[in-house]
Write an enzyme that holds these catalytic residues in place. Structure first.
Site, PDB file in Angstrom:
ATOM      1  N   ALA A   1       0.818  -1.217   0.000  1.00 50.18           N
ATOM      2  CA  ALA A   1       0.000   0.000   0.000  1.00 50.18           C
ATOM      3  C   ALA A   1       0.847   1.261   0.000  1.00 50.18           C
ATOM      4  CB  ALA A   1      -0.935  -0.011   1.210  1.00 50.18           C
TER       5      ALA A   1
ATOM      6  N   CYS B   1      -5.669  -7.299   3.671  1.00 48.68           N
ATOM      7  CA  CYS B   1      -6.748  -7.329   4.667  1.00 48.68           C
ATOM      8  C   CYS B   1      -7.949  -8.134   4.177  1.00 48.68           C
ATOM      9  CB  CYS B   1      -7.198  -5.911   5.008  1.00 48.68           C
ATOM     10  SG  CYS B   1      -5.912  -4.862   5.697  1.00 48.68           S
TER      11      CYS B   1
ATOM     12  N   TYR C   1      13.666   8.252   1.783  1.00 43.49           N
ATOM     13  CA  TYR C   1      12.377   8.448   2.451  1.00 43.49           C
ATOM     14  C   TYR C   1      11.812   7.075   2.832  1.00 43.49           C
ATOM     15  CZ  TYR C   1      13.091  12.697  -0.281  1.00 43.49           C
ATOM     16  OH  TYR C   1      13.638  13.821  -0.850  1.00 43.49           O
TER      17      TYR C   1
ATOM     18  N   GLY D   1       4.917   3.490   5.530  1.00 40.19           N
ATOM     19  CA  GLY D   1       4.269   2.208   5.792  1.00 40.19           C
ATOM     20  C   GLY D   1       4.701   1.535   7.077  1.00 40.19           C
TER      21      GLY D   1
END
Length: 443
Positions: free
Chosen positions: A10, A42, A274, A277
């Site tokens: 994600a 999920c 960077y 999550g």
């Protein structure tokens, strides 16, 4: 500018998409060891339970679909090294080692399943579920199984246990702590959910860790610390994840108590590196301290912040409250903010009230009980809420998330305006009933 993103979950794939929405010229490459991207882990338990027809249905985009956005997604690629001085990563695909230069590097490496100390965790029939491949393996193995044990009673563990029960297995879920969903629910609320699972035929064992999995090649039984054993044709380790930090350490990123340290712009301590999550630490809104937020919603919000950072725009990721909601069978449950016990652990004296209301007007057909627990600090400021009902939990958790974010007190919320119609609510909303009751504990 070349942006390389490690991780196709994600956080990673959303970062790529959001950068492209802002800037059409940046060169974007996503490296993932998985063979799928843009799917929802999920949703895996709900495929097992038969609520979603197949695993194909939870894949929203295929890697080749990103070519239309001019995003290069390289699947089944294992990143083996990061050199932040030379601004390069090395990955292996199909046995070939390939070096890739970058101007900006995004680490979205997620987490690895945590395996608790126990014998036999490498036996056949012992699974961890982190991706679609794992879900397919579990689904296939279950066809020839009778008894299943799920170790770990967090959100995923409960959802998987229910899914396996729907596949026709005898299911036992175990938790070493004295309650299920310990991070989000207080014990009295967790007990409501435990009772429901048991009514659905799932055996719940609390306060006992499993120490041994037994069998020759395949798992046959699981034993607790007190020596008692139960039969098991398959075991699911739903014992949580630990942030994957190896590449971050290679890059020289500063690591906090649990994960990578980032600022509000999702920048690490290393220039042009960077992170987003499950592999990063976030700030808790109530406590002001760092925390872990292993939620897809958090990763997506972080990706939007990071896309603005990389493209030179103003950006800020706000602190988290870890609001969650889930559904097991007919029962929905959700929570936001601190539990009573966690508040006490952080030297907050909580003022708490638990009430039972209805999801609709009491005279309207099929009104369902709704259990609500509201937690305030000594000044009446709302710091937590937990709700269990058969319907309309998510929108009320969202309302309480907004209330906590805005620093509202129980007195503020009790005087707010709520919409009403008999099919969807009581004339006095259940949230108002709950905060009115907790307000009575203040002078």
């Amino acid at each position: 500018m070349k942006v390389v993103i490690v991780g196709g979950g994600a956080g990673g794939i959303s970062t790529a998409s959001n950068i492209r929405k802002i800037d059409k010229n940046i060169e974007i490459t996503v490296l993932t060891r998985d063979n799928n991207v843009a799917y929802s882990p999920c949703a895996i338990p709900y495929v097992l339970a038969g609520k979603i027809k197949s695993f194909d249905d939870i894949i929203m985009k295929k890697p080749e679909d990103y070519k239309e956005k001019d995003i290069d997604v390289i699947t089944e690629a294992e990143v083996t090294s990061v050199d932040s001085n030379k601004k390069a990563v090395t990955y292996v695909k199909e046995g070939k080692e390939i070096k890739l230069d970058y101007d900006k590097l995004v680490l979205a490496t997620g987490g690895n399943p945590f395996i608790p100390p126990m014998n036999g965790s490498d036996l056949e029939g012992v699974f961890q579920i982190r991706n679609i491949k794992d879900g397919i393996k579990v689904q296939e193995w279950a066809k020839d199984s009778k008894n299943a044990i799920v170790i770990g009673a967090g959100l995923i563990g409960i959802e998987i246990a229910f899914g396996l029960k729907k596949l026709g297995l005898n299911v036992t879920i175990t938790e070493m702590l004295p309650q299920i969903v310990p991070r989000s629910l207080d014990k009295d609320m967790a007990d409501i959910l435990t009772n429901y699972l048991e009514l659905e035929g799932i055996n719940v064992v609390l306060g006992q860790p499993i120490t041994d999995l037994n069998g020759e090649e395949k798992v046959k039984s699981a034993c607790f610390g007190d020596g008692t054993c139960i039969d098991a044709d398959m075991v699911i380790l739903a014992t949580g994840v630990r942030p994957e930090l190896e590449l971050a350490k290679m890059a020289g990123c500063e690591i906090g108590r649990w994960a990578i340290l980032v600022n509000e712009r999702m920048e690490t301590s290393v220039e042009d590196v960077y992170a987003v999550g499950d592999c990063v630490e976030s700030q808790d809104l109530i406590l002001g301290a760092n925390t872990i937020s292993h939620l897809g919603t958090t990763a997506v919000r972080q990706s939007k912040t990071l896309a603005r950072t990389i493209t030179g725009r103003k950006s800020k990721f706000n602190p988290v409250l870890n609001s969650m909601v889930s559904k097991v069978g007919k029962l929905e449950f959700g929570a936001v903010g601190l539990t009573t016990s966690f508040a006490q652990q952080n030297n907050i004296k909580p003022v708490v009230e638990k009430v039972e209301a209805l999801t609709r007007a009491r005279y309207y057909p099929n009104a369902k009980p709704m259990d609500i627990k509201v937690i305030c600090d000594a000044d009446g400021r709302i710091i937590g809420c937990q709700i269990i009902a058969e319907e309309r939990v998510a929108e009320r958790i969202d309302t309480m998330t907004l209330a906590i974010t805005e620093g509202l007190t129980c007195f503020d919320l009790s005087n707010m305006e709520f919409a009403y119609a008999p099919p969807v609510s009581m004339v006095t909303d259940p949230l108002v009933i709950a905060v009115e009751e907790v307000s009575k504990k203040f002078n």
